[in-house]
Design an enzyme around this catalytic site. Sequence first.
Site, PDB file in Angstrom:
ATOM      1  N   ILE A 187      29.991  42.122  -8.865  1.00 50.56           N
ATOM      2  CA  ILE A 187      29.911  42.389 -10.308  1.00 50.56           C
ATOM      3  C   ILE A 187      29.593  43.852 -10.612  1.00 50.56           C
ATOM      4  O   ILE A 187      29.281  44.191 -11.756  1.00 50.56           O
ATOM      5  CB  ILE A 187      28.859  41.484 -10.981  1.00 50.56           C
ATOM      6  N   LYS A 188      29.688  44.724  -9.620  1.00 47.81           N
ATOM      7  CA  LYS A 188      29.361  46.119  -9.859  1.00 47.81           C
ATOM      8  C   LYS A 188      30.506  46.851 -10.585  1.00 47.81           C
ATOM      9  O   LYS A 188      31.622  46.345 -10.704  1.00 47.81           O
ATOM     10  CB  LYS A 188      29.030  46.806  -8.541  1.00 47.81           C
TER      11      LYS A 188
END
Length: 382
Positions: A187-188
């Site tokens: 999710i970066k």
Amino acid sequence: MTAPARPDAARNACPYLYGQEAKAVARVLESGQYGHTDVTEEFERRVADVLGVADAVAVASGTAALHAALLAAGVGPGDEVIVPSMTFCATIQAILAVGATPRFVDIEPATLCVTDQLVKEAVSDTTAAVVPVLFGGRAVDLGTVQEELDERGIVVIEDAAHAFGSYAGTQRVGTTGALTCFSFGPIKNLTCGQGGMVIPRTPEDADTLRRLRLLGVVQSQSERANITTYRVDSFGLRYQLSSIFAAIGLVQLDRFATSEHTRRQLWRTYQDALAPLEGVTLVDVDPDHTVPHLCQVRVPHRDQVFAELRAQGIGVGVHYPPNHLQPAFAAWRRTLPATEQAGQEILSLPFHQHLTERDIEHVVSALGQSLKSAGGSRCATC
């Protein structure tokens, strides 16, 4: 009966892929070479080029990046590491993994980041490193204390898991002289599916990090293919980044300018939509210089608001419960008023590149209604 959440508002965070990642992974799979290969090395070169640095060392995760950076800096038993409590527990676990102890410090309430003054007050004779957390992607300026840190030989290791692409003034995070650690988790801002990167300060750092990530083996993988033996001359771990993950990262780098723009626009859309809500404070990420990783607000009656929004299918979260209050870290507990207050108020709103303006309007409307029912806010438009 509550209205169902819009599909993308139901997720707090999720990866955003551009469609070419699967083809890039397929090419690696077809090659039959899945480990650390020239694809991984190309990813390292490309990250270094984007940041404008001499080198970048890819590793298996953001946590591995922190662990390897601490080891490369010589931090170990008997050493103390200054670190904010407001971070994911991985930061603290990496410190403990090298045998050092965390010295928890407080945060500045508006940004949830540590400040130079807070670090200055915490420095002691046993301080070996400072790990500022670039919370939400925002750079941390240690300006007034940096000279003292340098004089004492105290290394700065940036936990920039949230901050790939962000700026410290006019310089990209990763270019300001610290050992900088990025995460490329699912999710970066930029994802490899899983992975991390350390930006070394010197060629010696880079050499140490490359040996650490390959079990202390001196020769590279390509060099070992042409010899009958190899030499292990130091401690090491299996922290290489697979070429499968690196292939995803290369596609993401090609589209990063789009990601950067989109995330800033989403944050500003939230900023405008949240403005009418009384009693709500938006955590400041400085969007002119930051590629935002989170959109967080501070609200009264947080737990009630959280429960109501979750019941409506809206993917709110809490990033993060303060570490100094965790049972595993109780031996280093201190009183940190700003962190403890924030721990009771922070709420992460859904924030990812699948969101639309309509999704954000839906989230903010539901937040306003939840605050109203909790008695914590009034909204001129709700």
